[in-house]
Design a protein around this motif. Structure first.
Motif, short mmCIF file in Angstrom:
data_model
loop_
_atom_site.label_atom_id
_atom_site.label_comp_id
_atom_site.label_asym_id
_atom_site.label_seq_id
_atom_site.Cartn_x
_atom_site.Cartn_y
_atom_site.Cartn_z
N LYS A 196 106.77 -64.26 -5.25
CA LYS A 196 106.29 -65.53 -5.77
C LYS A 196 104.77 -65.65 -5.61
CE LYS A 196 106.66 -70.52 -4.99
NZ LYS A 196 107.30 -71.58 -4.16
N LEU A 197 104.27 -65.27 -4.44
CA LEU A 197 102.83 -65.33 -4.20
C LEU A 197 102.08 -64.34 -5.09
CD1 LEU A 197 102.69 -65.65 -0.30
CD2 LEU A 197 102.72 -67.46 -2.01
N GLN A 198 102.67 -63.15 -5.29
CA GLN A 198 102.04 -62.15 -6.14
C GLN A 198 101.95 -62.64 -7.58
OE1 GLN A 198 100.55 -59.41 -5.20
NE2 GLN A 198 99.98 -58.88 -7.29
N LYS A 199 102.99 -63.31 -8.05
CA LYS A 199 102.96 -63.86 -9.41
C LYS A 199 101.88 -64.93 -9.52
CE LYS A 199 107.76 -62.98 -10.76
NZ LYS A 199 109.06 -63.58 -11.16
N GLU A 200 101.73 -65.72 -8.47
CA GLU A 200 100.69 -66.75 -8.49
C GLU A 200 99.30 -66.11 -8.56
OE1 GLU A 200 99.19 -70.62 -5.84
OE2 GLU A 200 100.99 -69.49 -5.26
N VAL A 201 99.11 -65.01 -7.82
CA VAL A 201 97.83 -64.29 -7.87
C VAL A 201 97.58 -63.75 -9.27
CG1 VAL A 201 96.59 -62.27 -7.03
CG2 VAL A 201 97.85 -63.70 -5.42
N GLU A 202 98.61 -63.15 -9.87
CA GLU A 202 98.46 -62.58 -11.22
C GLU A 202 98.18 -63.67 -12.25
OE1 GLU A 202 102.04 -60.45 -11.87
OE2 GLU A 202 101.53 -58.80 -10.50
N THR A 203 98.87 -64.81 -12.09
CA THR A 203 98.65 -65.92 -13.03
C THR A 203 97.22 -66.43 -12.95
OG1 THR A 203 100.98 -66.59 -12.87
CG2 THR A 203 99.40 -68.23 -13.68
N GLN A 204 96.72 -66.60 -11.73
CA GLN A 204 95.35 -67.08 -11.58
C GLN A 204 94.35 -66.05 -12.11
OE1 GLN A 204 94.40 -68.72 -7.79
NE2 GLN A 204 92.22 -68.83 -8.17
N ALA A 205 94.63 -64.77 -11.88
CA ALA A 205 93.73 -63.72 -12.39
C ALA A 205 93.71 -63.74 -13.92
CB ALA A 205 94.17 -62.35 -11.87
N ASN A 206 94.89 -63.90 -14.54
CA ASN A 206 94.95 -63.96 -16.01
C ASN A 206 94.21 -65.19 -16.54
OD1 ASN A 206 96.47 -61.61 -16.19
ND2 ASN A 206 98.41 -62.69 -16.06
N ASN A 207 94.41 -66.31 -15.87
CA ASN A 207 93.72 -67.54 -16.30
C ASN A 207 92.20 -67.39 -16.17
OD1 ASN A 207 96.17 -68.77 -16.84
ND2 ASN A 207 96.29 -69.76 -14.83
N ALA A 208 91.78 -66.74 -15.08
CA ALA A 208 90.34 -66.52 -14.89
C ALA A 208 89.79 -65.61 -15.99
CB ALA A 208 90.08 -65.90 -13.52
N GLU A 214 86.73 -65.01 -21.03
CA GLU A 214 86.71 -64.58 -22.43
C GLU A 214 86.30 -65.73 -23.34
OE1 GLU A 214 87.52 -61.61 -24.25
OE2 GLU A 214 86.95 -60.80 -22.30
N LYS A 215 86.85 -66.91 -23.09
CA LYS A 215 86.47 -68.09 -23.89
C LYS A 215 84.99 -68.40 -23.72
CE LYS A 215 90.97 -70.42 -23.94
NZ LYS A 215 91.72 -71.64 -23.52
N LEU A 216 84.52 -68.32 -22.48
CA LEU A 216 83.11 -68.59 -22.22
C LEU A 216 82.22 -67.58 -22.93
CD1 LEU A 216 81.03 -70.30 -20.67
CD2 LEU A 216 81.26 -68.70 -18.76
N ALA A 217 82.61 -66.30 -22.89
CA ALA A 217 81.82 -65.25 -23.55
C ALA A 217 81.79 -65.48 -25.07
CB ALA A 217 82.41 -63.88 -23.23
N LYS A 218 82.93 -65.85 -25.65
CA LYS A 218 82.97 -66.11 -27.10
C LYS A 218 82.11 -67.32 -27.46
CE LYS A 218 87.55 -64.11 -27.92
NZ LYS A 218 88.95 -64.38 -28.35
N ARG A 219 82.17 -68.35 -26.62
CA ARG A 219 81.35 -69.54 -26.88
C ARG A 219 79.87 -69.20 -26.78
NH1 ARG A 219 79.57 -73.61 -23.52
NH2 ARG A 219 80.91 -72.94 -21.79
N HIS A 220 79.51 -68.40 -25.78
CA HIS A 220 78.12 -67.98 -25.63
C HIS A 220 77.67 -67.14 -26.83
CE1 HIS A 220 77.94 -68.50 -20.96
NE2 HIS A 220 77.94 -69.64 -21.62
#
Length: 310
Positions: free
Chosen positions: A32-44, A49-55
């Protein structure tokens, strides 16, 4: 198989079952904790990526705007210089015409000079005037070129500085975003570590409690068995003693003191019982101390031996 051995095996099964249950719980919690880490990493990653595209879109828009502004700026200078050149050429034409008419008037008033010579003088004046005007025009064009180049370079320098400021601002924004993400990741990992320690401590506490309960039960069973054995042994000795008294001759019965001998036997049995009970109590206390020492050494975590939590 004796009841005591069956109890020991049953206790071992209970411990193994609890260890497997706790291990499954730990694995599920860790997943469960590992999935939370992966989810946060994907969100980051998605946020960056969104910030880079906006820039990139902003930088592209600024670049197109700068190119358009530069083109307009160049066109404005070119139009202004063209207007200046047109005015300059018109003035030259007027000046040329005035000079030409003035020379003609002077020549018409000069009756002594031959016509051919007048024509030569007029041609020479025209040539000199055209040469002078050509030099003035070339000088004006050179000045305009210098002005054009200098102002275009200044405009490009201004655009470059603006683009540099934009890039610096975007870099700062990206670094701040990454810093925030790292702080969130650190806080999450700290929370995970605390959660793992709490779960390990709780599991260790549950496992040690079961072990304590089983050891207490085993010692109590051993104690009860020893007492039962001593009582049975005492009854057997009593029966044996009574039987021996009955089998002795009457004259021998008058010589011995059965009562005193009986008391001695009972005392020996009681001493033996006391000694064995003391040994059991010492073993029990030693087991408890070893368990407490093992728990203290284990600290806040579970120890794995052979893939099994102990």
């Amino acid at each position: 198989m004796s009841g005591y051995k069956r109890m020991r095996r049953q206790h071992q099964k209970q411990l193994i079952a609890l260890e497997n249950k706790l291990k499954a719980e730990m694995d599920e919690h860790r997943l469960k904790l590992q999935k939370e880490v992966e989810t946060q990493a994907n969100n980051a990653y998605i946020e960056l990526e969104k910030l880079a595209k906006r820039h990139a879109a902003h930088a592209d828009k600024e670049m197109k705007t700068a190119l358009t502004d530069e083109k307009k700026f160049q066109q404005q200078i070119a139009a202004q210089q063209k207007k200046e050149l047109t005015t300059f050429l018109d003035n030259q034409k007027k000046q040329y015409k005035l000079c030409k008419e003035k020379i003609k008037e002077e020549m018409n008033e000069d009756y002594s000079t031959p016509k051919k010579e007048k024509q030569e003088r007029l041609s020479k004046h025209k040539e000199n005037m055209q040469h002078s005007q050509a030099e003035e025009e070339a000088q004006l064009l050179a000045q305009q070129r210098v002005f054009y180049d200098r102002n275009c370079r200044a405009f490009k320098r201004k655009v470059t500085m603006k683009r540099h400021d934009l890039e610096q601002e975007q870099i700062r924004e990206e670094l701040n975003k990454k810093k925030t993400q790292k702080e969130m990741e650190h806080a999450m990992l700290t929370r995970h570590d605390e959660s793992m320690q709490e779960l390990e401590y709780r599991q260790l506490k549950v496992l040690q409690k079961l072990r304590m309960d089983l050891i207490l039960l085993q010692h109590q069973t051993e104690l009860d068995n020893q007492i039962e054995y001593n009582n049975r042994r005492e009854r057997e000795l009593r029966r044996k003693h009574v039987l021996e008294l009955r089998q002795q001759p009457k004259n021998l019965k008058m010589e011995v003191t059965p009562k005193a001998e009986h008391k001695a036997v009972l005392k020996a049995l009681k001493d033996e019982q006391t000694r064995k009970l003391a040994i059991l109590a010492e073993q029990y206390e030693q087991s408890i101390n070893e368990m407490m020492a093992s728990q203290a050494v284990s600290g806040g975590g579970l120890i794995l031996r052979g893939g099994v939590i102990i």
